[in-house]
Design a protein around this motif. Structure first.
Motif, PDB file in Angstrom:
ATOM      1  N   VAL A  39       0.870  -1.085  -0.081  1.00 10.37           N
ATOM      2  CA  VAL A  39       0.057   0.052   0.020  1.00 10.37           C
ATOM      3  C   VAL A  39       0.825   1.340  -0.023  1.00 10.37           C
ATOM      4  N   ASN A  40       1.867   1.427   0.834  1.00 14.91           N
ATOM      5  CA  ASN A  40       2.891   2.449   1.107  1.00 14.91           C
ATOM      6  C   ASN A  40       4.156   1.604   0.678  1.00 14.91           C
ATOM      7  N   HIS A  41       4.801   2.060  -0.493  1.00 16.74           N
ATOM      8  CA  HIS A  41       6.257   1.532  -0.682  1.00 16.74           C
ATOM      9  C   HIS A  41       7.180   1.972   0.142  1.00 16.74           C
ATOM     10  N   ALA A  42       8.169   1.202   0.505  1.00 20.11           N
ATOM     11  CA  ALA A  42       9.298   1.329   1.711  1.00 20.11           C
ATOM     12  C   ALA A  42       9.584   2.734   1.268  1.00 20.11           C
ATOM     13  N   ALA A  43       9.934   3.368   0.179  1.00 15.59           N
ATOM     14  CA  ALA A  43      10.707   4.602  -0.326  1.00 15.59           C
ATOM     15  C   ALA A  43       9.569   5.858  -0.194  1.00 15.59           C
TER      16      ALA A  43
END
Length: 121
Positions: A39-43
């Protein structure tokens, strides 16, 4: 063949809680991984985004339960591993006290950070 030994008494409370917390952790860890990697990419994970997620009461409660459950599961597992290795007597009592104090400190600090991240301070 070597005899199997475990400090967990089958059917005992510690044995049951270790299994329940393991099942809970599998589910919540999957949710956490999905949330922060798909959902929220690490970057894209930012301080502001974390604050926004922690302001959601459901997410906040889930993460606090994750913290408490993981701490119990880890402390209980380490303690029982040490007992399985032959820890006895005073050393066993001291190690239990150290692990309980460290676990409580971790939970208190983690909840404090969660509250601060949610903006409730």
């Amino acid at each position: 063949m070597a005899e199997r030994y475990s400090s967990f008494a089958p059917g005992g409370t510690a044995w049951l809680l270790q299994r329940i917390t393991a099942a809970f952790l599998v589910v919540v860890l999957a949710f956490h991984f999905f949330q922060l990697h798909f959902v929220n990419h690490a970057a894209e994970v930012t301080f502001a985004g974390t604050q926004a997620r922690m302001e959601n009461v459901g997410y906040f409660v889930t993460m606090v339960l994750f913290l408490i459950t993981a701490t119990f599961h880890g402390v209980n597992g380490v303690y029982n591993a040490l007992v399985n290795q032959g820890l006895k007597g005073t050393q066993k009592k001291v190690m239990l006290a150290v692990l309980v104090i460290a676990g409580l400190a971790l939970v208190v600090q983690g909840i404090y950070v969660a509250i601060a991240m949610a903006g409730w301070t």
